[in-house]
Design a protein around this motif. Structure first.
Motif, mmCIF file in Angstrom:
data_model
loop_
_atom_site.group_PDB
_atom_site.id
_atom_site.type_symbol
_atom_site.label_atom_id
_atom_site.label_comp_id
_atom_site.label_asym_id
_atom_site.label_seq_id
_atom_site.Cartn_x
_atom_site.Cartn_y
_atom_site.Cartn_z
ATOM 1 N N PHE A 64 37.149 43.627 48.452
ATOM 2 C CA PHE A 64 37.803 44.923 48.060
ATOM 3 C C PHE A 64 39.352 45.595 47.348
ATOM 4 N N LEU A 65 40.246 44.560 47.359
ATOM 5 C CA LEU A 65 41.270 44.608 46.935
ATOM 6 C C LEU A 65 41.715 45.708 45.906
ATOM 7 N N ASN A 66 40.620 46.154 44.809
ATOM 8 C CA ASN A 66 41.369 46.520 43.434
ATOM 9 C C ASN A 66 41.121 48.222 44.315
ATOM 10 N N THR A 67 39.957 48.460 44.730
ATOM 11 C CA THR A 67 39.736 50.206 45.302
ATOM 12 C C THR A 67 40.569 50.038 46.387
ATOM 13 N N ILE A 68 41.348 49.084 47.495
ATOM 14 C CA ILE A 68 42.653 50.129 47.995
ATOM 15 C C ILE A 68 43.837 50.308 47.420
ATOM 16 N N LEU A 69 44.050 49.360 46.410
ATOM 17 C CA LEU A 69 44.988 49.331 45.559
ATOM 18 C C LEU A 69 44.951 50.484 44.820
ATOM 19 N N GLY A 70 43.803 51.008 43.966
ATOM 20 C CA GLY A 70 43.064 52.430 43.496
ATOM 21 C C GLY A 70 43.840 53.147 44.264
ATOM 22 N N PHE A 71 43.648 53.710 44.994
ATOM 23 C CA PHE A 71 43.460 55.060 46.418
ATOM 24 C C PHE A 71 44.676 54.590 46.485
ATOM 25 N N GLN A 117 51.458 38.967 35.507
ATOM 26 C CA GLN A 117 49.803 39.919 35.991
ATOM 27 C C GLN A 117 49.261 39.431 34.566
ATOM 28 N N ALA A 118 50.150 38.982 33.482
ATOM 29 C CA ALA A 118 49.754 38.662 32.368
ATOM 30 C C ALA A 118 49.435 37.108 33.084
ATOM 31 N N ILE A 119 49.566 36.661 33.099
ATOM 32 C CA ILE A 119 49.600 34.751 34.105
ATOM 33 C C ILE A 119 48.354 34.822 34.351
ATOM 34 N N GLY A 120 48.258 35.734 35.786
ATOM 35 C CA GLY A 120 47.363 36.061 36.541
ATOM 36 C C GLY A 120 45.893 36.222 35.576
ATOM 37 N N VAL A 121 46.186 37.068 34.262
ATOM 38 C CA VAL A 121 44.638 37.200 33.802
ATOM 39 C C VAL A 121 44.717 36.136 32.100
ATOM 40 N N PHE A 122 45.421 34.820 32.162
ATOM 41 C CA PHE A 122 45.836 33.635 31.419
ATOM 42 C C PHE A 122 44.666 32.912 32.424
ATOM 43 N N ASP A 144 50.293 39.981 41.881
ATOM 44 C CA ASP A 144 50.168 40.008 40.918
ATOM 45 C C ASP A 144 49.211 39.419 40.337
ATOM 46 N N PHE A 145 48.964 37.704 40.518
ATOM 47 C CA PHE A 145 47.615 36.456 40.143
ATOM 48 C C PHE A 145 46.735 37.558 40.374
ATOM 49 N N SER A 146 46.060 37.819 41.369
ATOM 50 C CA SER A 146 44.606 38.550 41.775
ATOM 51 C C SER A 146 44.849 40.235 41.496
ATOM 52 N N ILE A 147 45.566 40.935 40.871
ATOM 53 C CA ILE A 147 46.076 41.841 40.085
ATOM 54 C C ILE A 147 45.234 41.826 38.730
ATOM 55 N N GLY A 148 45.913 40.895 37.985
ATOM 56 C CA GLY A 148 45.805 40.821 36.590
ATOM 57 C C GLY A 148 44.399 40.425 35.878
#
Length: 556
Positions: free
Chosen positions: A385-392, A283-288, A64-68
């Motif tokens: 390429f985490l976000n690409t995998i998760l988006g698909f 996720q919000a903490i990850g952005v912060f 979640d921290f990485s995703i955010g």
């Protein structure tokens, strides 16, 4: 003292050999974890709060921290928070009916899916999708742990991947009993290490909040952009299948009674759809933390949780404590979630394999297979390429979960075209139900096409919306067009005893399966077509000839 009813079998009725080999092995193993079947009341000895704590312990993942962070750095804080909120609302709404059915009827998500529009074999496809979810996220968490081991001990990443994979095997072997103890004892430490740095930074340097809220991102302009929000929400929605892992715990909830009603509902909501509240907060903490690391340190690896917490710990404690505590946090988190990933993945693979082949090689075979898939992804550097995998992946996951949730809410309770009590036993269901299969296939297929720009760049961000809307519309539409004919192959299982007790909970009455000679509770059994006896659901699943399966008797 009451006596549980027993089915009398005539003395002259033919009997098979004492134990069919595949069914016997399955029966022996499921006495511990009930891999493929209804979880009996006699095994569910935990209180609602223990089950809830165990289930919530499984969402301690660092992903979640990485995703955010990834969404925030790309699209800015405003778009990231909006995306996180949109995804959380969708996940909560769709997760509630699934959590309720699992806790009320004590079955996992695959068994729920079978009777919620997919059919006995139709849900094999969604089982594979869920199994993929578990090894994708196992690989992600293993990668994060390997980063921590590299920072803390100088281990090469490839060795960290191997260690993070192998260390969960002993815990997964023992199923729910071991997992409940692990999650309960490690959760307080994990919460303290996760929340402490955030509270310290906000309290001692309020300026970090302003920096966080004003961050525009690499592709943002400071405002809220619909395309950016939907792209970010699509990544967050890849976690919608997490409800499957929550359900793997919630199926062990005790019966709901007047005495425990309040704690029962609290546990179901908190550990079911409520997981996303903590997930969205992480996720919000990850952005912060990512914005803080960029502004204070300028690290290029601000999306890596180990770097985020190393930077946060460095602001509040002596340098000699920073790396050890960051590594401890990462290791605890990885163990807490990856025992769940490995456990749930093994259940999903076993469900699919047993139904298709009528063979049961043992759950541990699929624990090792799932871990092997995860290790391959880690060695292929999937973190980059985490976000690409998760988006698909999210397109498939959204289509599946929305289809099942819609069938429960709309088809079962509003249109009353789908039977309210879930059915999962072979012989009671059609092989394939077009309601769920058509809705899922259309929703996932079209949304994936959108995601890969098949219909143009403008529509690409809307692929998660397309997956949800198409599944939501087609599920009741197909049920109306087919008039609900393909839900039940027959309406009676041949046993003259109720499935539910007076409180609406699955009946605890026990009968002996005449194939494996084990006793099982009423919801897990059906009459045998060949003998004047009953047979358990798993022996039906491993019946290669189909001789025990009751014939079709569709409702008029």
């Amino acid at each position: 003292m009451s006596v549980e009813p027993q089915l009398t079998v005539p003395d002259d009725s033919p009997r098979p050999a004492p134990t069919d080999a595949p069914a016997g092995r399955a029966a022996d193993e499921t006495l511990e974890d009930y891999t493929l079947r209804f979880a009996p009341r006699s095994y569910r000895r935990w209180t609602p709060m223990v089950v809830a704590t165990t289930a919530l312990g499984g969402i301690a993942y660092m992903a979640d921290f990485s995703i955010g962070a990834g969404i925030g750095l790309a699209h800015g804080t405003g778009n990231a928070l909006a995306a996180i909120l949109v995804a959380a609302v969708v996940i909560f709404i769709t997760g509630f009916p699934l959590a309720y059915y699992a806790a009320r009827y004590n079955i996992d998500l695959d068994l729920i899916t079978r009777g919620s529009g997919f059919g006995y074999y139709g849900s094999v496809l969604t089982s594979v999708i869920f199994a993929s979810f578990t090894f994708i996220f196992f690989a992600l968490e293993g990668s994060i742990m390997a980063q921590g081991l590299k920072l803390g001990f100088g281990l090469p990443l490839w060795l960290g991947y191997v260690i993070s994979t192998c260390m969960v095997i002993p815990l997964v072997i023992y199923g729910m009993k071991a997992l409940s103890k692990l999650q309960v004892w490690t959760t307080p430490i994990w919460l303290l290490l996760m929340v402490g740095p955030l509270l310290y930074l906000v309290a001692t340097d309020p300026g970090t909040v302003h920096t966080f809220l004003s961050y525009r991102g690499a592709h943002g302009d400071g405002g809220i952009n619909a395309a950016s929000v939907l792209l970010g929400a699509g990544v967050c929605l890849s976690l919608i299948a997490q409800i499957g892992e929550q359900v793997d715990y919630l199926r062990f909830m005790p019966p709901k009674t007047e005495r425990n009603r309040r704690s029962w509902w609290t546990a179901v909501v908190m550990a079911g759809p409520g997981w996303v509240v903590l997930g969205a907060l992480k996720q919000a903490i990850g952005v912060f933390l990512a914005v803080y690391i960029l502004s204070e340190v300028g690290a290029a690896s601000a999306t890596e949780p180990i770097q985020q917490f190393t930077g946060a710990f460095a602001a509040m404690m002596p340098s000699w404590l920073v790396i050890p505590l960051a590594v401890i946090l990462v290791v605890i988190s990885q163990i807490k979630i990856n025992v769940t990933n490995a456990y749930s993945g093994s259940l999903a693979w076993t469900n699919s394999f047993t139904r298709v082949t009528k063979r049961y090689p043992g759950r541990m075979v699929f624990v090792l297979a799932n871990l092997a898939f995860a290790l391959i992804l880690m060695e292929a550097d999937m973190f980059s390429f985490l976000n690409t995998i998760l988006g698909f992946y999210s397109n498939c996951a959204i289509a599946w979960i929305v289809t099942v949730a819609t069938d429960i809410i709309v088809n079962k309770y509003l249109l009353k075209l789908s039977p309210q009590a879930p059915e999962f036993r072979r012989g009671m269901l059609y092989a394939v139900n077009p309601v769920g299969v058509v809705a899922f296939t259309a929703a996932s297929g079209l949304s994936i096409a959108l995601y890969f720009h098949a219909l143009g760049d403008t529509l690409q961000p809307y692929s998660p919306v397309a997956a949800a809307v198409i599944a939501f519309v087609l599920t009741p539409l197909t049920a109306v067009l087919t008039k609900g004919r393909f839900y039940l192959r027959r309406t009676t299982d041949g046993i003259d005893a109720p499935l539910l007790d007076p409180d609406g909970n699955p009946s605890p009455a026990r009968y002996e399966c005449h194939v494996c000679r084990q006793e099982f509770e009423r919801p897990d059994l059906a009459a045998c077509h060949q003998h004047a006896a009953v047979i358990c659901s798993l022996c039906l699943s491993t019946d290669r000839t189909g001789a025990h399966v009751l014939p079709a008797a569709p409702a008029s």
